[in-house]
Design a protein around this motif. Structure first.
Motif, short mmCIF file in Angstrom:
data_model
loop_
_atom_site.label_atom_id
_atom_site.label_comp_id
_atom_site.label_asym_id
_atom_site.label_seq_id
_atom_site.Cartn_x
_atom_site.Cartn_y
_atom_site.Cartn_z
N THR A 27 0.84 -1.20 0.00
CA THR A 27 0.00 0.00 0.00
C THR A 27 0.87 1.25 0.00
O THR A 27 2.04 1.21 0.41
CB THR A 27 -0.92 0.03 1.24
OG1 THR A 27 -0.09 0.05 2.42
CG2 THR A 27 -1.84 -1.17 1.29
N LYS A 28 0.27 2.34 -0.45
CA LYS A 28 0.93 3.64 -0.41
C LYS A 28 -0.12 4.71 -0.21
O LYS A 28 -1.12 4.76 -0.94
CB LYS A 28 1.71 3.88 -1.71
CG LYS A 28 2.57 5.14 -1.69
CD LYS A 28 3.38 5.27 -2.97
CE LYS A 28 4.26 6.51 -2.94
NZ LYS A 28 5.05 6.65 -4.19
N LYS A 29 0.07 5.55 0.79
CA LYS A 29 -0.88 6.62 1.11
C LYS A 29 -2.31 6.08 1.25
O LYS A 29 -3.26 6.67 0.77
CB LYS A 29 -0.83 7.72 0.05
CG LYS A 29 0.49 8.48 0.02
CD LYS A 29 0.46 9.60 -1.01
CE LYS A 29 1.77 10.38 -1.00
NZ LYS A 29 1.78 11.47 -2.02
N GLY A 30 -2.43 4.92 1.92
CA GLY A 30 -3.75 4.36 2.20
C GLY A 30 -4.45 3.73 1.02
O GLY A 30 -5.66 3.52 1.07
N GLU A 31 -3.70 3.39 -0.05
CA GLU A 31 -4.30 2.75 -1.22
C GLU A 31 -3.50 1.52 -1.62
O GLU A 31 -2.28 1.47 -1.45
CB GLU A 31 -4.37 3.74 -2.40
CG GLU A 31 -5.24 4.95 -2.15
CD GLU A 31 -5.36 5.84 -3.38
OE1 GLU A 31 -4.98 5.39 -4.48
OE2 GLU A 31 -5.83 6.99 -3.23
N LEU A 59 -7.00 15.65 1.95
CA LEU A 59 -5.78 15.22 2.62
C LEU A 59 -4.97 16.39 3.15
O LEU A 59 -4.29 16.29 4.17
CB LEU A 59 -4.93 14.38 1.66
CG LEU A 59 -5.52 13.03 1.24
CD1 LEU A 59 -4.63 12.36 0.20
CD2 LEU A 59 -5.70 12.12 2.46
N ASP A 60 -5.05 17.54 2.46
CA ASP A 60 -4.24 18.69 2.85
C ASP A 60 -5.00 19.66 3.76
O ASP A 60 -4.57 20.79 3.97
CB ASP A 60 -3.76 19.44 1.61
CG ASP A 60 -4.93 19.97 0.76
OD1 ASP A 60 -6.06 19.51 0.99
OD2 ASP A 60 -4.69 20.83 -0.11
#
Length: 702
Positions: free
Chosen positions: A40-44, A431-432
């Motif tokens: 996974t990366k950044k919740g995906e 996200l920001d």
């Protein structure tokens, strides 16, 4: 039971046929390949690490059966999939003297806890014993499916049932006793859907020994979920997000599946509670309430009081209390409801999900305005009832939100929304952003102070004025109660009755409860439970999420137009669908049914799921029901549909269509006349009368 349309198929052959068809459509299948973990990366999801290399992908489906639990925990972002394996036994025999035909009916003997079917002209018979054997509790699961050891002593009760049902089997030669693992879940329902933690990570597992039966439908709904973002039917009861990490303890799962597996062939009665895995989440008042006679139910692992048994009152033992008729707690709940109506009651409602949403700027308001259908740009201190809708206008959540200050909101949702609502909010937050979302469920004990004397009790415990002029309905104030500071007091009760919700920091819970009970003595205060709450809310036509409302139910279908502000000047999720529905009409409407000729003492009770008939034709099902102690009648909520007599297609349901119908509710094959009314209602009664003289006033309030 003989089901003429029943059939027997080979699960291995079905799997092979589906795999073959998939391959012809370009699907690549890697046999004998172990998954190390999901990347996974950044919740995906980004890919899968296998023992033969990496595979890049955006979607991953964990349908690893008995290995799903461990596979979920092996990810870079561990995912909780609560299931546990048990040994499952079945017997195979040689063919009978006259071999059984392929169309021999399947036999289920629920009392004997066995099933019997044809196997190559002989018998295949297994069952679900009362004392199952959990396996792989230590997490050391096997890599391959190997049959486990025979255990004839353990199988003996099922064998006795089989021989009692088919005595001639004594002479048959047994080929073998098969012992293989089957997985079960904490609530006897399979697990499917997207993980709340990782986007693109889906689950389909925990079939409770019915994988082949459910396979086609479960596969279809999961495919719809992945392609369209949601399935075509309401599958909340199967959604992975109905569980939290709290249900993933190995010890909890081991104990719970020992209770779940026998239930497959047990009689399921209304309001039945699991007996294992209890006292997991409790209010600080648990011991105090338990000592006062509380009887408990469990929701999302949280203990909630059902009712309070008065001193000297004896109830039936658990096994004897199972019934579809008038339950033994009827009189107890009646006295609690009467106290809510005439004096004051306290209900511990700490299990409700509670979130705080704050920001340094206006992002909290802007985000909530987009996520909720009602207008949340209200003065500080006001409470708004609102829906959290999906793109189709259906309810993802139904909640109450209090505006604490210009940049902070307090959100109250149903107990089982804790994981689902958190995931939905996180999914739609930028996200920001500087938005802070905090789950404060555990920080506050919630006491519901219900009844006309609630205002008197609270007035004695606080210097702040509590009169309606100073404390209007749907208002929130932070104030002192007794010695305790910082209590969030809200003028609402979730029942339509007068009173207040008190959200108390847990360290003050016992003090505030003691003060309330002490001061309330002269006003006739007593404890009450959720059964009284259910009776009060249903007779006031208060729909609850998860029972009456779901992801396929819109506000326009249940008379909640007032909780939708289509013109609030801000777009929100579901707005387009509601505008279209307002123009085209709705295809179902939530109605309230008051049973006319039903004998509470002698007739079977309505619980939920009963068919509704309009002018003799099927028109829908009830979603919840309760006995109204005020009307002295049963009240059901349910949706009315309009099916074409010629084609069976659904047609638009108008208010006039509902009002003009003659209705019956079918309870176990017996139909009872009922009066139907739409929301909102003004008053169901002018005053309490004897049952024979009850007159329903016009429910279409001004």
């Amino acid at each position: 039971m003989h089901v003429p349309e029943d059939a027997v198929v080979s699960s291995a052959d079905v799997a092979l046929a589906l795999a073959s068809a998939a391959s012809q459509n370009g699907v690549q299948i890697y046999d004998r390949t172990s998954v190390v973990h999901v990347m996974t990366k950044k919740g995906e999801v980004t890919g899968v690490e296998t023992d033969k290399g990496q595979i890049e992908c955006q979607y991953f489906v964990n349908c690893a059966g008995q290995w799903a639990y461990e596979l979920g925990l092996s990810n870079e972002e561990p995912i909780s999939i609560p299931l546990h394996a048990c040994e499952h036994f079945y017997l195979l025999t040689r063919p009978l003297e006259t071999p059984l035909q392929s169309n021999t009916p399947n036999i289920v003997d629920a009392d004997g806890r066995i099933y019997i079917r044809n196997w190559q002209g002989g018998i295949l018979s297994g069952g679900f014993e009362k004392t199952p054997k959990p396996i792989f509790t230590e997490g050391k699961n096997q890599l391959e499916i190997h049959n486990l050891q025979e255990d004839w002593d353990h199988f003996e009760p099922l064998l006795s049932s089989l021989l009692r049902r088919m005595p001639d089997l004594e002479t048959l030669e047994i080929v073998k006793l098969v012992n293989c693992p089957e997985t079960f879940t904490p609530d006897m329902r399979c697990i499917m859907g997207e993980s709340p933690l990782v986007k693109g990570y889906y689950v389909l597992a925990g079939m409770n020994s019915a994988g082949l039966s459910f396979g086609g439908g479960a596969g279809r709904y999961l495919a719809e979920w992945m392609v369209d973002g949601y399935p075509s039917e309401n599958v909340w009861e199967l959604d992975l997000k109905r569980f939290g990490a709290l249900q993933s303890s190995r010890t909890f799962l081991r104990h719970r599946v020992m209770e779940v597996m026998p239930l497959l062939y047990d009689l399921k009665v209304p309001r039945w509670d699991f007996q294992t895995g209890r006292q997991l989440r409790t209010s600080p008042l648990y011991d105090r309430l338990d000592a006062q006679g509380a009887r408990w139910m469990e929701k999302h692992g949280f203990e909630r009081p059902k009712y309070f048994v008065p001193p000297g009152k004896d109830l039936l033992a658990l096994e004897q209390s199972k019934t579809f008729y008038k339950p033994d707690w009827f009189d107890i709940v009646e006295s609690e409801v009467k106290c809510c109506k005439e004096a004051v009651c306290v209900i511990d409602m700490s299990s409700f999900t509670k979130f705080e949403i704050t920001s340094t700027g206006d992002q909290a308001l802007e985000t909530l305005q987009y996520l909720f259908s009602n207008d949340l740009d209200v003065p500080v201190g006001h409470i708004v009832h609102t829906g959290m809708l999906n793109e189709g206008g259906g309810y993802e959540n139904d909640c109450s939100i209090a505006r604490l200050n210009k940049r902070s909101f307090f959100m109250i949702s149903p107990t089982d929304q804790q994981v689902h609502c958190w995931a939905w909010l996180k999914k739609h937050m930028r996200l920001d952003s500087d938005l802070i979302l905090e789950d404060v469920t555990w920080k506050y004990t919630a006491l519901n102070l219900i009844g006309p004397r609630a205002v008197d009790v609270l007035s004695e415990l606080s210097y702040a004025p509590i009169t309606p002029d100073h404390f209007p309905s749907l208002f929130c104030k932070e104030m002192s109660v007794g010695y305790a500071n910082g209590i969030r007091v809200m003028s609402m009760t979730h029942t339509g009755e007068p009173g207040f919700m008190l959200y108390i920091p847990i360290e003050y819970a016992l003090h505030v409860y003691n003060e309330v009970m002490s001061v309330g003595q002269k006003y006739g205060i007593r404890n009450a439970g959720y059964y009284a709450l259910r009776s009060l809310r249903i007779e006031k036509f208060f729909a609850f999420w998860g029972q009456d409302l779901n992801t396929l139910t819109t506000p326009l279908e249940c008379g909640r137009e007032s909780r939708v502000k289509l013109d609030k000047g801000v777009d929100f999720i579901g707005r387009e669908a509601l505008l279209q529905q307002r123009q085209n009409g709705v295809y179902k409407r939530l109605a309230m049914f008051v049973l006319d000729d039903h004998d509470t003492d002698l007739d079977l009770w309505p619980w939920w799921g009963e068919p509704i008939y309009r002018n003799g034709l099927y028109a829908g099902k009830t979603t919840s029901s309760a006995y109204s102690y005020t009307l002295e009648r049963h009240v059901c909520l349910g949706f009315v549909h309009h099916f074409s007599e010629n084609t069976g297609e659904e047609q638009v349901v108008t208010a006039d269509f509902v009002n003009r119908g003659e209705y019956e509710i079918d309870i176990a094959g017996q139909r009872f006349q009922a009066k139907a009314r739409l929301y909102p209602v003004a008053s169901l009664y002018t005053h309490k009368r004897r049952k024979e003289d009850v007159e329903l006033s016009d429910l279409h309030g001004k």
